[in-house]
Design a protein around this motif. Sequence first.
Motif, short mmCIF file in Angstrom:
data_model
loop_
_atom_site.label_atom_id
_atom_site.label_comp_id
_atom_site.label_asym_id
_atom_site.label_seq_id
_atom_site.Cartn_x
_atom_site.Cartn_y
_atom_site.Cartn_z
N ARG A 130 0.83 -1.20 0.00
CA ARG A 130 0.00 0.00 0.00
C ARG A 130 0.87 1.25 0.00
NH1 ARG A 130 -4.54 -1.73 4.56
NH2 ARG A 130 -5.03 -3.77 3.65
N PRO A 131 0.32 2.36 -0.51
CA PRO A 131 1.10 3.61 -0.51
C PRO A 131 1.63 4.00 0.86
CG PRO A 131 -0.84 3.84 -1.90
CD PRO A 131 -0.97 2.51 -1.21
N VAL A 132 0.83 3.76 1.92
CA VAL A 132 1.28 4.13 3.26
C VAL A 132 2.49 3.29 3.67
CG1 VAL A 132 -0.23 2.52 4.49
CG2 VAL A 132 0.48 4.64 5.60
N GLN A 133 2.61 2.06 3.13
CA GLN A 133 3.77 1.25 3.44
C GLN A 133 5.03 1.80 2.77
OE1 GLN A 133 1.92 -2.52 2.20
NE2 GLN A 133 2.23 -3.27 4.27
N LEU A 135 5.41 4.95 2.17
CA LEU A 135 5.69 6.13 2.99
C LEU A 135 6.44 5.72 4.25
CD1 LEU A 135 5.39 9.12 3.73
CD2 LEU A 135 3.13 8.58 4.69
N GLY A 136 5.99 4.63 4.87
CA GLY A 136 6.66 4.14 6.08
C GLY A 136 8.10 3.75 5.79
N ALA A 292 3.39 3.28 10.71
CA ALA A 292 2.57 3.36 9.49
C ALA A 292 2.44 2.00 8.81
CB ALA A 292 3.18 4.38 8.52
N SER A 295 0.22 -0.27 11.04
CA SER A 295 -1.18 0.16 11.02
C SER A 295 -1.84 -0.26 9.72
CB SER A 295 -1.26 1.68 11.20
OG SER A 295 -0.80 2.05 12.47
N SER A 296 -1.11 -0.09 8.62
CA SER A 296 -1.68 -0.47 7.33
C SER A 296 -1.86 -1.97 7.23
CB SER A 296 -0.79 0.02 6.18
OG SER A 296 0.47 -0.65 6.20
#
Length: 299
Positions: A130-133, A135-136, A292, A295-296
Amino acid sequence: MAVPHPAALSASPLQRVAPALFVLLWSTGFLGAKLGLPYAGPMTFLGVRFAIVAVLAAPLALASGARWPERPAQLLHVAVVGLLMQFAYLGGVFTGIAHGVPAGVSALIVGLQPILTAALAGLVLGERIRPVQWLGLALGLAGVALVVINPALLDRDRLGAAGITIVAMVAITVGTLYQKRFCSGIDLRVTVVIQNAVSALAMLPAALLFEPFTIEWTPRFVFAIAWLAIVLSLGATMLLFYLIRHGAASRVSSLFYLTPAVTAVMAFALFGETLSPLALVGMALAAAGVWAVNSSGRG
């Protein structure tokens, strides 16, 4: 508004505190290394530790009726994971600390393992990233960069030792993915025995070859190796087994981002280790990155 899972409503007090207790125990591993390494080389220290764990864990696994691998291929897979997650990972961490990497910095570097695992899982296991991963991952790498450029690490020996710690982080990441792919159905109690036995057989000859293979049996060393072998390798592992059995293992991952900070605080209290303001910013960035990713993963 999220509705609590029915199991969470009936969780016992031990189930509620066990995830935090596990992460707290895990954080002490870096401190135990720092406490005992003045009295033995890293390979010698670990070889003895692995041997003690294997000897103590074997009768426990047999007495509890744990199921052992039935095929040689299963045994080989568990051994490979042991070499990656015990021999290479802990060997790299202990060697880094022995050559001047602060315990808090070591915890921060290897604490990025969930981020790297999430990134590589997309390539190796075909899992969606995922994009948030991403970002993490970026936050985590930026955080480590800020910590590593700490002036205290900018000499050749310590920078090289930090590099060894990064290799250790890669080793446990690969080991995690390998275990997920090939060892998911093998009992954790049996895994502890096999992995520590194989790692002892590999580490002790390496210690004889590359180190004086001498130990100063001081009270500090005895406490360090007893803590790491009994409380951490056995106690924390059994606690993790308890969490898995009661469906609370996912809560452990949600707290892992606190491990570097907890380690840094304890290292300051016990050994006077300090981090620069820039390193503290890096630690916060890395913690945000791991948070992040975790959480994702739960979402």
